[in-house]
Motif scaffolding. Structure first.
Motif, mmCIF file in Angstrom:
data_model
loop_
_atom_site.group_PDB
_atom_site.id
_atom_site.type_symbol
_atom_site.label_atom_id
_atom_site.label_comp_id
_atom_site.label_asym_id
_atom_site.label_seq_id
_atom_site.Cartn_x
_atom_site.Cartn_y
_atom_site.Cartn_z
ATOM 1 N N VAL A 1 0.866 -1.184 0.000
ATOM 2 C CA VAL A 1 0.000 0.000 0.000
ATOM 3 C C VAL A 1 0.905 1.237 0.000
ATOM 4 O O VAL A 1 1.927 1.271 0.694
ATOM 5 C CB VAL A 1 -0.932 0.001 1.233
ATOM 6 C CG1 VAL A 1 -1.631 1.352 1.402
ATOM 7 C CG2 VAL A 1 -1.964 -1.126 1.104
ATOM 8 N N LEU A 2 0.536 2.227 -0.807
ATOM 9 C CA LEU A 2 1.345 3.444 -0.949
ATOM 10 C C LEU A 2 0.604 4.650 -0.377
ATOM 11 O O LEU A 2 -0.622 4.725 -0.436
ATOM 12 C CB LEU A 2 1.648 3.721 -2.426
ATOM 13 C CG LEU A 2 2.188 2.560 -3.270
ATOM 14 C CD1 LEU A 2 2.504 3.065 -4.677
ATOM 15 C CD2 LEU A 2 3.424 1.948 -2.641
ATOM 16 N N VAL A 3 1.385 5.581 0.128
ATOM 17 C CA VAL A 3 0.839 6.820 0.696
ATOM 18 C C VAL A 3 1.578 7.983 0.039
ATOM 19 O O VAL A 3 2.814 7.998 0.015
ATOM 20 C CB VAL A 3 1.075 6.854 2.227
ATOM 21 C CG1 VAL A 3 0.579 8.168 2.824
ATOM 22 C CG2 VAL A 3 0.401 5.660 2.901
ATOM 23 N N LYS A 4 0.809 8.925 -0.518
ATOM 24 C CA LYS A 4 1.450 10.082 -1.161
ATOM 25 C C LYS A 4 1.404 11.294 -0.225
ATOM 26 O O LYS A 4 0.332 11.731 0.196
ATOM 27 C CB LYS A 4 0.750 10.419 -2.469
ATOM 28 C CG LYS A 4 1.559 11.394 -3.321
ATOM 29 C CD LYS A 4 0.728 12.010 -4.417
ATOM 30 C CE LYS A 4 0.579 11.081 -5.611
ATOM 31 N NZ LYS A 4 -0.238 11.705 -6.685
ATOM 32 N N TYR B 1 -1.030 15.028 6.489
ATOM 33 C CA TYR B 1 0.077 15.087 5.521
ATOM 34 C C TYR B 1 -0.157 14.222 4.287
ATOM 35 O O TYR B 1 0.680 14.158 3.405
ATOM 36 C CB TYR B 1 1.411 14.718 6.194
ATOM 37 C CG TYR B 1 1.905 15.847 7.066
ATOM 38 C CD1 TYR B 1 2.835 16.764 6.589
ATOM 39 C CD2 TYR B 1 1.391 16.029 8.354
ATOM 40 C CE1 TYR B 1 3.259 17.826 7.367
ATOM 41 C CE2 TYR B 1 1.804 17.087 9.142
ATOM 42 C CZ TYR B 1 2.734 17.981 8.643
ATOM 43 O OH TYR B 1 3.142 19.040 9.418
ATOM 44 N N TYR B 2 -1.289 13.510 4.244
ATOM 45 C CA TYR B 2 -1.572 12.707 3.046
ATOM 46 C C TYR B 2 -3.076 12.640 2.789
ATOM 47 O O TYR B 2 -3.872 12.589 3.722
ATOM 48 C CB TYR B 2 -0.981 11.296 3.169
ATOM 49 C CG TYR B 2 -1.569 10.462 4.297
ATOM 50 C CD1 TYR B 2 -2.653 9.627 4.074
ATOM 51 C CD2 TYR B 2 -1.047 10.518 5.584
ATOM 52 C CE1 TYR B 2 -3.207 8.883 5.097
ATOM 53 C CE2 TYR B 2 -1.585 9.771 6.618
ATOM 54 C CZ TYR B 2 -2.670 8.955 6.364
ATOM 55 O OH TYR B 2 -3.209 8.227 7.389
ATOM 56 N N LYS C 1 8.461 15.679 1.648
ATOM 57 C CA LYS C 1 8.100 16.738 0.712
ATOM 58 C C LYS C 1 6.876 16.333 -0.078
ATOM 59 O O LYS C 1 6.594 15.138 -0.238
ATOM 60 C CB LYS C 1 9.269 17.007 -0.238
ATOM 61 C CG LYS C 1 10.474 17.601 0.469
ATOM 62 C CD LYS C 1 11.544 17.987 -0.538
ATOM 63 C CE LYS C 1 12.709 18.672 0.140
ATOM 64 N NZ LYS C 1 13.779 18.972 -0.841
ATOM 65 N N LYS C 2 6.187 17.348 -0.601
ATOM 66 C CA LYS C 2 5.007 17.096 -1.431
ATOM 67 C C LYS C 2 5.383 16.139 -2.569
ATOM 68 O O LYS C 2 6.373 16.385 -3.272
ATOM 69 C CB LYS C 2 4.527 18.432 -1.996
ATOM 70 C CG LYS C 2 3.253 18.385 -2.803
ATOM 71 C CD LYS C 2 2.886 19.807 -3.221
ATOM 72 C CE LYS C 2 1.979 19.851 -4.415
ATOM 73 N NZ LYS C 2 0.626 19.494 -4.252
ATOM 74 N N ILE D 1 5.419 6.857 0.281
ATOM 75 C CA ILE D 1 5.842 5.842 1.253
ATOM 76 C C ILE D 1 5.299 4.481 0.825
ATOM 77 O O ILE D 1 4.096 4.326 0.590
ATOM 78 C CB ILE D 1 5.364 6.185 2.681
ATOM 79 C CG1 ILE D 1 5.913 7.557 3.099
ATOM 80 C CG2 ILE D 1 5.806 5.104 3.677
ATOM 81 C CD1 ILE D 1 5.471 8.016 4.477
ATOM 82 N N PHE D 2 6.195 3.523 0.669
ATOM 83 C CA PHE D 2 5.841 2.114 0.448
ATOM 84 C C PHE D 2 5.772 1.481 1.839
ATOM 85 O O PHE D 2 6.773 1.464 2.557
ATOM 86 C CB PHE D 2 6.918 1.413 -0.390
ATOM 87 C CG PHE D 2 6.833 1.672 -1.872
ATOM 88 C CD1 PHE D 2 7.019 2.944 -2.390
ATOM 89 C CD2 PHE D 2 6.592 0.627 -2.761
ATOM 90 C CE1 PHE D 2 6.950 3.175 -3.758
ATOM 91 C CE2 PHE D 2 6.521 0.846 -4.135
ATOM 92 C CZ PHE D 2 6.701 2.119 -4.635
#
Ligand code: ZN
Length: 203
Positions: free
Chosen positions: A57-60, A76-77, A166-167, A171-172
């Motif tokens: 799962v990824l988080v931007k 933050y996401y 940073k924008k 995160i993996f």
């Protein structure tokens, strides 16, 4: 931008029942050149005979942050995705034996698959997301984010102690059990809460 990856964030059943977890998350970074361009096939690199898929799962990250308190981490996401942390397991094993860094095994070109993004508000709870990876239409990995040793907000907070987020950073968040080898002509697809997030051909 950078890709911040978490290693070993899902307990197997035994560890889970024993209620133990590693003292701190395992963290490594992939360069942005590792991102597999959208729609491209994945080519097994010539320096490995044992590339493994790891669905994650990824988080931007949406804004700059450092030393983020866990209770504010959710600000933050906004976007959640699914991807693959491709790993040259043979290369990694050799490096691990010698206590050397993993970058060659994890950061090579194409080693980061990033699927479509969804707003976290599209899901009822980011800490209860079902996801899976299919290889040639057979399910090979199944996970749920509630089984993470460190939840998304804890990870955002933790990594921000070491790296300014940073924008656009991604995160993996680690892979559940079931990782395995890929071969030419494999077809991979990633599913998050019933949505197909990416599909990929292996060459
Ligand atoms: Zn991984």
């Amino acid at each position: 931008m950078k890709l911040i990856c978490i290693g070993r964030n899902y307990a197997d059943h035994i560890t889970e029942l024993a209620n133990e977890r590693p003292e701190e998350p395992v963290v490594f970074i992939k360069p942005d050149s590792a991102i597999l361009p959208k729609g491209q096939d994945f080519y097994i690199p010539d320096f490995s005979d044992n590339v493994h898929y790891e669905v994650e799962v990824l988080v931007k990250i949406k804004k700059v942050g450092k030393h983020i308190a866990e209770k504010f981490a959710h600000t933050y996401y906004d976007e959640i995705g699914l991807g693959i942390d491709f790993t040259a397991r043979d290369v990694q094993s050799k490096l691990k034996e010698k206590g050397l860094p993993w970058e060659k095994a994890k950061g090579f070109d194409g080693a980061a698959v990033i699927g479509a993004w969804y707003l976290k508000t599209d899901f009822k709870d980011v800490n209860d997301l079902d996801f899976s990876l299919l290889k040639n239409n057979e399910t090979v990995q199944v996970g749920n984010t509630r089984l993470m040793l460190w939840k998304i907000d804890e990870l955002v907070s933790y990594v921000s102690r070491f790296f300014t987020l940073k924008k656009g950073d991604i995160i993996f968040t680690g892979t559940p059990s079931g990782v395995g080898r890929i071969a030419a002509n494999d077809y991979l697809s990633g599913i998050l809460e019933g949505k197909t997030i990416f599909t990929l051909k292996v060459k």
